[in-house]
Write a protein that holds these residues in place. Structure first.
Motif, PDB file in Angstrom:
ATOM      1  N   HIS A 163       0.819  -1.215   0.000  1.00 53.72           N
ATOM      2  CA  HIS A 163       0.000   0.000   0.000  1.00 53.72           C
ATOM      3  C   HIS A 163       0.854   1.266   0.000  1.00 53.72           C
ATOM      4  O   HIS A 163       0.327   2.371   0.052  1.00 53.72           O
ATOM      5  CB  HIS A 163      -1.028   0.015   1.141  1.00 53.72           C
ATOM      6  CG  HIS A 163      -0.488  -0.295   2.496  1.00 53.72           C
ATOM      7  ND1 HIS A 163      -1.004  -1.309   3.271  1.00 53.72           N
ATOM      8  CD2 HIS A 163       0.491   0.272   3.227  1.00 53.72           C
ATOM      9  CE1 HIS A 163      -0.367  -1.341   4.430  1.00 53.72           C
ATOM     10  NE2 HIS A 163       0.540  -0.379   4.426  1.00 53.72           N
ATOM     11  N   ASP A 167       0.216   2.374  -8.348  1.00 53.56           N
ATOM     12  CA  ASP A 167       0.076   1.644  -9.608  1.00 53.56           C
ATOM     13  C   ASP A 167       1.140   2.046 -10.615  1.00 53.56           C
ATOM     14  O   ASP A 167       1.568   1.223 -11.435  1.00 53.56           O
ATOM     15  CB  ASP A 167      -1.315   1.882 -10.208  1.00 53.56           C
ATOM     16  CG  ASP A 167      -2.419   1.202  -9.424  1.00 53.56           C
ATOM     17  OD1 ASP A 167      -2.112   0.295  -8.623  1.00 53.56           O
ATOM     18  OD2 ASP A 167      -3.592   1.580  -9.602  1.00 53.56           O
ATOM     19  N   SER A 194      -7.080  -1.114   2.937  1.00 53.00           N
ATOM     20  CA  SER A 194      -8.170  -0.963   1.975  1.00 53.00           C
ATOM     21  C   SER A 194      -9.275  -0.084   2.542  1.00 53.00           C
ATOM     22  O   SER A 194      -9.509  -0.048   3.757  1.00 53.00           O
ATOM     23  CB  SER A 194      -8.747  -2.338   1.619  1.00 53.00           C
ATOM     24  OG  SER A 194      -9.849  -2.214   0.741  1.00 53.00           O
ATOM     25  N   ARG A 219      -6.298  -0.354  -1.993  1.00 49.32           N
ATOM     26  CA  ARG A 219      -6.741  -1.277  -3.039  1.00 49.32           C
ATOM     27  C   ARG A 219      -7.884  -2.121  -2.487  1.00 49.32           C
ATOM     28  O   ARG A 219      -7.951  -2.395  -1.291  1.00 49.32           O
ATOM     29  CB  ARG A 219      -5.584  -2.161  -3.528  1.00 49.32           C
ATOM     30  CG  ARG A 219      -4.531  -1.382  -4.311  1.00 49.32           C
ATOM     31  CD  ARG A 219      -3.487  -2.261  -4.979  1.00 49.32           C
ATOM     32  NE  ARG A 219      -2.596  -1.428  -5.802  1.00 49.32           N
ATOM     33  CZ  ARG A 219      -1.444  -0.917  -5.367  1.00 49.32           C
ATOM     34  NH1 ARG A 219      -1.018  -1.170  -4.142  1.00 49.32           N
ATOM     35  NH2 ARG A 219      -0.712  -0.162  -6.165  1.00 49.32           N
ATOM     36  N   GLU A 223      -8.497  -6.301  -5.985  1.00 47.81           N
ATOM     37  CA  GLU A 223      -7.192  -5.830  -6.473  1.00 47.81           C
ATOM     38  C   GLU A 223      -6.053  -6.502  -5.720  1.00 47.81           C
ATOM     39  O   GLU A 223      -5.009  -6.820  -6.315  1.00 47.81           O
ATOM     40  CB  GLU A 223      -7.116  -4.313  -6.336  1.00 47.81           C
ATOM     41  CG  GLU A 223      -7.978  -3.583  -7.352  1.00 47.81           C
ATOM     42  CD  GLU A 223      -8.062  -2.095  -7.102  1.00 47.81           C
ATOM     43  OE1 GLU A 223      -8.176  -1.336  -8.084  1.00 47.81           O
ATOM     44  OE2 GLU A 223      -8.023  -1.672  -5.917  1.00 47.81           O
TER      45      GLU A 223
END
Length: 269
Positions: A163, A167, A194, A219, A223
């Motif tokens: 985390h 991306d 998340s 995510r 994901e």
């Protein structure tokens, strides 16, 4: 700005908070600085149970290591290991088997410096100062080459790491590169924050961490599962960390989703 302790590695900016050092603060450690404590206290004010999140994540790490030891794994690569604190991987593993081999990896100089101190004299554990995305810098380092045999099963850990990987840095490709070097029967353990449930807590953390050296990205459960797609998930799959192989029923929490962190373990076939 606070004075620099003489053990602090050169290049550490004491004006920019570090996620690793904030995490150390949440866990009750002493290797954090005023700038980290200032951010951590803001997070605590906004998310009062953030220490519970950190402690649950740490407990997940310990359970994963014990699970892998039960499966016969005796070598571990802990990537994004953070500042060593109670219940380190080498302590858990070497209590079961003194010959178990562990290499820690982190790009935070304070984490590496403290690990070097703790591991002094331990011939079966070492630390690498490298970024997780530098696959060769990690896997071809002298420390990994000395201690880990990637022709045999290895437990790779990316706990509370992904985390912090946006991306744009292609976390799927990073995981794929490690997967390709791992022997069949190896494992990858991950945990990941998340906003799927109780989104307000993580959104406050994301907002507060945005100007730190380690901005946070959320995510979804799917994901996170997609990041693990090269591995066969160990039951119960991707779940909130209190629900992953809890030691007792009391460890599960009434609402595991309050932990805001998913955990999963995957096996390379």
């Amino acid at each position: 700005m606070e004075s620099r302790p003489n053990w602090l590695p050169k290049g550490v900016d004491l004006e920019v908070p570090s996620a690793a050092r904030c995490y150390d603060y949440y866990l009750g450690g002493a290797h954090n600085f005023a700038v980290d404590r200032e951010l951590a206290r803001k997070v605590e004010a906004a998310v009062p149970n953030v220490r519970d999140f950190a402690q649950n994540n740490r407990a997940f790490l310990r359970r994963v290591v014990r699970h892998l030891l039960d499966k016969g794994v005796r070598q571990f690569l802990d990537i994004g290991s953070g500042i060593p604190t109670a219940g380190n991987v080498h302590e858990i593993a070497q209590q079961v088997d003194p010959g178990a081999r562990v290499v820690y990896v982190d790009n935070e100089p304070v984490a590496v410096a403290h690990a070097e101190t703790i591991l002094d004299g331990n011939d079966n554990a070492d630390v690498v100062h490298a970024d997780a995305a530098d696959i060769s810098g990690v896997l071809d380092s002298p420390q990994v080459r000395r201690l880990l045999d990637f022709d045999q099963p290895v437990g790779v850990l990316m706990v509370a790491l992904l985390h912090f990987v946006p991306d744009s840095r292609r976390p799927d490709e990073i995981i794929g590169a490690y997967h390709d070097r791992m022997a069949p029967g190896s494992y990858l353990g991950v945990s990941h924050a998340s906003t799927d449930h109780h989104p307000e807590s993580l959104r406050r953390i994301i907002d507060l961490y945005k100007n730190s050296s380690n901005p946070v990205v959320s995510r979804t459960r799917q994901e996170v599962a997609d990041l693990m797609s090269r591995f066969e998930l160990v039951e119960p799959g991707v779940v909130y960390v209190p629900a992953w192989h809890p030691d007792t029923d009391e460890d599960v929490w009434d609402e595991p989703e309050r932990s805001i962190v998913y955990g999963a373990l995957g096996r390379k076939i």
